[in-house]
Design an enzyme around this catalytic site. Structure first.
Site, PDB file in Angstrom:
ATOM      1  N   ALA A 406       1.021  -1.343   0.085  1.00 41.03           N
ATOM      2  CA  ALA A 406      -0.204  -0.009  -0.311  1.00 41.03           C
ATOM      3  C   ALA A 406       1.261   1.579   0.161  1.00 41.03           C
ATOM      4  O   ALA A 406       1.210   2.019   1.463  1.00 41.03           O
ATOM      5  CB  ALA A 406      -0.694  -0.226   1.557  1.00 41.03           C
ATOM      6  N   PHE A 433       9.549  -0.999  -7.878  1.00 47.76           N
ATOM      7  CA  PHE A 433       9.808  -0.510  -8.656  1.00 47.76           C
ATOM      8  C   PHE A 433       9.211   1.113  -9.106  1.00 47.76           C
ATOM      9  O   PHE A 433       8.037   1.147  -8.287  1.00 47.76           O
ATOM     10  CB  PHE A 433       9.868  -0.969  -9.735  1.00 47.76           C
ATOM     11  N   ASP A 435       8.017   2.834 -10.647  1.00 45.81           N
ATOM     12  CA  ASP A 435       6.790   2.408 -12.228  1.00 45.81           C
ATOM     13  C   ASP A 435       5.571   1.945 -11.213  1.00 45.81           C
ATOM     14  O   ASP A 435       4.040   2.847 -11.644  1.00 45.81           O
ATOM     15  CB  ASP A 435       6.755   1.530 -12.550  1.00 45.81           C
ATOM     16  N   PRO A 439       0.187   4.812  -6.769  1.00 48.16           N
ATOM     17  CA  PRO A 439      -0.717   5.194  -6.150  1.00 48.16           C
ATOM     18  C   PRO A 439       0.428   5.914  -4.571  1.00 48.16           C
ATOM     19  O   PRO A 439      -1.337   7.070  -3.654  1.00 48.16           O
ATOM     20  CB  PRO A 439      -0.692   3.778  -4.981  1.00 48.16           C
ATOM     21  N   HIS A 478       8.627  -1.812 -14.887  1.00 48.48           N
ATOM     22  CA  HIS A 478       9.867  -2.211 -14.070  1.00 48.48           C
ATOM     23  C   HIS A 478      10.720  -1.527 -14.704  1.00 48.48           C
ATOM     24  O   HIS A 478      12.557  -1.610 -14.463  1.00 48.48           O
ATOM     25  CB  HIS A 478      10.072  -4.208 -14.422  1.00 48.48           C
TER      26      HIS A 478
END
Length: 677
Positions: A406, A433, A435, A439, A478
């Site tokens: 999270a 990563f 990327d 969030p 990635h």
């Protein structure tokens, strides 16, 4: 535990409560008048109908022990917690002496940081994550107290509220989540938010979580609920949800018109349910006060409001010349390697070893340092790349631990934990990563503007580590780097080393500095021979100081991260083939940026090529190119050129990756073309 009711509560306490409720309502009702007079309070969310629970939150809040995160509707809660009418109005009018932010933040956001009444964002319920982080610090340091965080029922629809409650119950932390349920999220009724009429029921299956339902309109039921919640959180070391049923008597805010979506019957009902009038009637009915006594209290409140109003209106407005204050705090200044360079010979270390050893050294240096993230502390494993290997074994599970998957929670709780004490330093692996960091960007934004928004009263002392970039055949999620997007947000330092020594030095400076740093690690260089260097003990690299990796007179190549190595190879190739003398500048630090080094190089060579792994379109190099074009145009003998990724995601197959990411050949062609211009 003491129970509150109309009969047994002492008269002085009842008098205080009625005074606070009356004064709070007077301020609440006066707020729109300031806007009509063009004096301020351009955002006002009336609290009328939430009186019982807000009074109770402030009364239960224990100064010196607790932290309180009130949301933008909590005017009475802030007043009940001890803030004065003048302090409330100073915030409403956005005055320079406003305790919350000196006019930098929206009105109706009430804080007093010296009392641990926290300044929260306008992004509703983001403070839940901060509350969990503070509670984590309380648990670690054995501090007696609770953290109270409040918001409306519609905020529970946000994923980070779930993350906060899940994390608090998993870690068993003393947080009280107060849900002030008035049935509406602006105009959206509760039935469109969740299937449960009582939103707290969504969390009924959580272990270690106590849920208390109360009538948020009733003073005594609210006081009993909050007192029970505080005692439970402290004695059981577990979180509590207090779900308070309220009504919203007015519109959501002064930007809303509730008559457009509420009928006359509903409006009549909520007005009749007015908690202040109900409390007043109870005080008379049970003969605790006479009509004259209540009117006297009301007159006292009116006088305080009048005095506070005059003082607040006369207070100075913010000085626009201070607008650049508190964007970034002063960083740690290197003591030995003041320019971030060295000429030592010896055994070379890989970048992954340099980062790992620096983390351990800084954990020994400062015992109030913590690290968490996904997959960072699992027996002998230390993340996908083993960067944190051995950390938990040496420093223990309370200082180095795994977080849930999270990302918002990882960053948000770091923000919160650093609020507990400024000596705390936190390193987080924001995602496996770079990327996967998206969030967490909402909480990244929170971290970037905390210092400015708080008028210098608080800044998260957090380093966010992210394994970034491609050249490993990772494809989507990635292989991408994100500095171009995040560099648009003021309030974060962004560093991106290319070699092992700089990785160690920048990490040390980040961990010793006050403030928020995004530390990007080119993962393709973790174990690469070309990135390995001698790494002096306690090596330090200052922020905002580029490093000239190769001196030259014919062309300036400005780069960082993975592409630094390609650029050095290209420079050597051009020298051997044609005798060209190319200068390569490794930026190391993007924010702050070493403009002086860039400009001095351009003055010398008159030609500039900017190379980075990120996309050319809207990449960080666009800002450098614009800066050179605006300020160094008279020195240029050729247009500024850029090399980077093409404007697509990064593909998985090696053919795609080679076509998308910049490589030696693309850089060589661009450099040669500029040299021949």
């Amino acid at each position: 535990m003491k129970k509150y009711d109309i009969k047994s509560t002492d008269k002085e306490t009842l008098r205080k409560w009625y005074y606070l409720m009356t004064l709070g309502r007077m301020i609440d009702e006066k707020a729109p008048a300031y806007l009509l007079q063009s004096l301020g309070w351009s955002f006002h969310a009336p609290y009328a109908g939430h009186d019982g629970i807000q009074l109770a939150m402030g009364q239960v809040f224990t100064r010196g022990e607790d932290f309180f995160f009130p949301y933008y509707r909590d005017l009475l809660a802030a007043l009940s917690a001890g803030m004065t009418a003048e302090e409330i109005i100073l915030n409403g009018l956005s005055k320079a002496t406003d305790l919350t932010s000196g006019g930098r933040h929206m009105s109706n956001h009430f804080a007093k940081m010296e009392w641990n009444i926290q300044n929260i964002s306008s992004a509703t319920a983001t403070q839940d994550l901060h509350a969990v982080g503070v509670a984590r610090a309380m648990a670690y340091y054995g501090h007696k107290g609770v953290v109270i965080a409040s918001h409306g029922e519609s905020s529970v629809s946000e994923g980070f509220v779930y993350e906060a409650i899940n994390g608090a119950s998993t870690e068993q932390l003393p947080v009280i989540f107060v849900i002030e349920d008035n049935g509406f999220g602006i105009s959206v009724p509760k039935k469109d938010q969740t299937s449960n009429p009582k939103v707290a029921a969504n969390f009924s299956g959580f272990k270690n979580l106590k849920i208390i339902y109360c009538n948020g309109k009733d003073v005594f039921d609210s006081m009993n609920a909050m007192a029970e919640a505080r005692e439970h959180a402290i004695t059981k070391h577990n979180p509590v949800i207090v779900h308070a049923n309220c009504v919203r008597i007015g519109s959501h805010s002064n930007s809303d018109k509730h008559t457009l979506y509420r009928d006359e019957d509903e409006l009549a009902y909520v007005k009749a349910a007015d908690p202040l009038q109900k409390f007043r009637r109870m005080l008379l009915r049970y003969e605790r006060f006479t009509e004259d006594e209540l009117k006297k209290i009301e007159e006292e409140a009116k006088k305080e409001l009048s005095t506070a109003n005059k003082k607040a209106i006369a207070a100075p407005d913010p000085d626009a010349s201070t607008v650049l204050d508190y964007v970034l705090p002063e960083p740690y200044k290197p003591q030995v390697y003041v320019d971030g360079t060295h000429n030592l010979d010896g055994e070379k270390k890989t970048m992954v070893t340099a980062i790992n050893e620096t983390l351990k050294a800084e954990f020994r240096h400062n015992p109030d340092t913590f690290l968490w993230g996904q997959d960072v502390a699992n027996k002998d494993k230390g993340g996908v790349f083993n960067v944190t290997k051995g950390m938990q074994q040496e420093f223990g599970v309370k200082r180095v631990f795994n977080a849930p998957i999270a990302e918002d929670y990882i960053v948000g709780t770091a923000n919160g934990m650093s609020r507990f004490d400024p000596k705390i330093r936190i390193v987080i692996e924001g995602a496996e990563f770079a990327d996967y960091f998206w969030p967490a960007v909402e909480q990244y934004v929170e971290c970037t503007h905390e210092y400015w928004r708080n008028n210098g009263k608080f800044v998260p002392n957090v380093t966010v580590r992210l394994a970034s970039g491609g050249y490993i055949g990772g494809g989507l999620y990635h292989s991408q780097t994100i500095e171009g997007a995040l560099s648009t947000l003021p309030g974060a330092r962004i560093v991106y080393p290319s070699f092992a020594d700089d990785a160690a030095g920048l990490l040390r400076t980040s961990m010793r500095s006050k403030g928020f740093t995004l530390y990007l690690e080119p993962k393709a260089q973790y174990n690469a021979v070309e990135a390995a260097t001698v790494v002096p003990d306690d090596f330090e690299v200052p922020f905002g100081k580029a490093r000239i990796r190769r001196e030259g007179t014919d062309l300036s190549i400005i780069t960082y991260g993975n592409t630094t190595h390609f650029c050095l190879t290209v420079a050597d190739r051009l020298a051997k083939e044609s005798g060209w003398n190319v200068e390569v500048i490794d930026l190391r630090s993007l924010i702050p940026l070493d403009k002086e080094a860039i400009f001095e190089s351009v003055k010398k060579t008159s030609k500039a090529l900017i190379v980075h792994e990120d996309k050319v379109f809207s990449g960080f190099g666009a800002e450098i190119a614009a800066m050179i074009g605006e300020e160094m145009f008279r020195y240029l003998d050729a247009p500024v050129q850029r090399v980077g990724s093409i404007f697509t995601p990064v593909g998985f197959h090696p053919n795609f990756e080679k076509a998308i990411l910049p490589g030696e050949e693309r850089i060589y062609k661009a450099a040669k073309s500029l040299l021949e211009y």
